[in-house]
Write an enzyme that holds these catalytic residues in place. Sequence first.
Site, PDB file in Angstrom:
ATOM      1  N   GLY A 172       0.866  -1.180   0.000  1.00  9.30           N
ATOM      2  CA  GLY A 172       0.000   0.000   0.000  1.00  9.30           C
ATOM      3  C   GLY A 172       0.906   1.234   0.000  1.00  9.30           C
ATOM      4  CB  ALA A 173       1.134   4.120  -2.315  1.00  6.72           C
ATOM      5  CD  GLN A 213      -3.195  -6.865  -3.259  1.00  7.94           C
ATOM      6  OE1 GLN A 213      -3.925  -7.510  -4.001  1.00  7.94           O
ATOM      7  NE2 GLN A 213      -2.018  -6.426  -3.647  1.00  7.94           N
ATOM      8  CG  ASP A 218      -0.169   2.078  -5.775  1.00 14.50           C
ATOM      9  OD1 ASP A 218      -1.353   1.710  -5.901  1.00 14.50           O
ATOM     10  OD2 ASP A 218       0.609   1.620  -4.929  1.00 14.50           O
ATOM     11  CG  ASN A 244      -5.514   1.998  -6.925  1.00 14.11           C
ATOM     12  OD1 ASN A 244      -4.720   2.077  -5.979  1.00 14.11           O
ATOM     13  ND2 ASN A 244      -6.696   1.429  -6.790  1.00 14.11           N
ATOM     14  CE  LYS A 245      -2.448  -4.101  -6.312  1.00 10.06           C
ATOM     15  NZ  LYS A 245      -1.066  -4.462  -6.742  1.00 10.06           N
TER      16      LYS A 245
HETATM   17  O1  MRU Z   1       0.471  -3.964  -4.520  1.00  8.85           O
HETATM   18  P1  MRU Z   1      -0.105  -3.217  -3.359  1.00  8.85           P
HETATM   19  O2  MRU Z   1      -0.919  -4.077  -2.442  1.00  8.85           O
HETATM   20  O3  MRU Z   1       0.940  -2.412  -2.633  1.00  8.85           O
HETATM   21  O4  MRU Z   1      -1.097  -2.195  -4.041  1.00  8.85           O
HETATM   22  C1  MRU Z   1      -1.847  -1.334  -3.230  1.00  8.85           C
HETATM   23  C2  MRU Z   1      -2.785  -0.487  -3.976  1.00  8.85           C
HETATM   24  O5  MRU Z   1      -2.886  -0.521  -5.184  1.00  8.85           O
HETATM   25  C3  MRU Z   1      -3.557   0.505  -3.174  1.00  8.85           C
HETATM   26  O6  MRU Z   1      -4.822   0.715  -3.713  1.00  8.85           O
HETATM   27  C4  MRU Z   1      -2.779   1.836  -3.171  1.00  8.85           C
HETATM   28  O7  MRU Z   1      -1.458   1.625  -2.778  1.00  8.85           O
HETATM   29  C5  MRU Z   1      -3.407   2.818  -2.288  1.00  8.85           C
HETATM   30  S1  MRU Z   1      -3.231   2.377  -0.613  1.00  8.85           S
HETATM   31  C6  MRU Z   1      -3.915   3.589   0.328  1.00  8.85           C
END
Ligand code: MRU
Length: 349
Positions: free
Chosen positions: A48-49, A201, A242, A252-253
């Site tokens: 998560g960023a 996730q 992200d 984003n994801k």
């Molecule tokens: O690969 P990850 O689990 O780090 O990806 C996370 C995401 O895409 C979240 O939506 C993003 O980081 C925002 S977290 C507040």
Amino acid sequence: MRSVEPIRWTEDGVVLLDQRRLPSEVVHLTYTDYRELAAAIKDMVIRGAPAIGVAAAMGIALGVSRSRAATLDELRAEFKTICDTFACTRPTAVDLFWAIQRFQRKFDALAQNAAQNNLEPLQLALVDEAQQVHRERVAADEAIGKFGAALLPAAGRVMTQCNAGALATAGIGTALGVIRIAVETGHKLEVLVPETRPYLQGARLTAWELHQDKIPLTLITDNMVGHFLKTAAVGAIVVGADRIAANGDTANKIGTYPMAVLAREHKVPFFVAAPISTLDLSIPSGDQIPIEQRPSAEVTHVQGVRVAPDVKAANPAFDVTPSRLIAAIITERGVARAPYQDSLQRLAK
Ligand code: MRU
């Protein structure tokens, strides 16, 4: 309502909640070596960023505070190695690079007044800085939550993607922070949570967080998103980010982009919630955002169990949603709307 703590600075080291093992097991791991903490970011122990940003901040502070360097010059050389190590962990989440640059500026400022042979004040100041980053994340999430809650319907269904909760930020979450504050202030919401293949996730982390907080949810598979946007009277979608380019294009994801396209088709407002540290105004558009390619085994296997033959599998971890599909970007400094080129610049100042 702060039930989850993914990262904590302690005298013994940096303690992480191992997100790879949720929801089956709640296990904490203590890191005393910055290299191992960097590997933990890469391996998704913490993800998560914004949380990656906090982890990098604490990791750099850990490396500097436990350094055996005898002089400032030696420490400066080691500091560079430490920063380079964290920079190689995850390429898309810009909060990581934001944290590294913040520590580089802080180190340079402190080094100007530091003695060659007395490194302790500088080391302690970097530990304070890491804790300050953590406190700022907590405050930012609260502010994002308040701005964002006002945009959600008073009652009904909302949808999210991946996990943009406490686990992903070390506060109350960005997208889930908005939902948490909305529920706390009386909105009667049910959250539709897509599983978020390949790493799950949504199923493993968002469903767990919401369930812990007793916020009503329904878990769906990713390929149900269109069906539910068409038939389930979803009032809004709120996701995290992200990296957000100067024109508002948002990484984003993986799976966020098709969700935004479907949201437009079904006239469901699509909101992005993210702190200012997730803005990357140095790049004009989403075309310049580096997309992390993760191991194909995350696609061919689920939780270590093979679900596909031994074939080539693609695994881009993120996609980019064009800003024309985004109704608003919710930050701790207020809500940005199109044209994002102007509104994001204003908020970032
Ligand atoms: O690969 P990850 O689990 O780090 O990806 C996370 C995401 O895409 C979240 O939506 C993003 O980081 C925002 S977290 C507040």
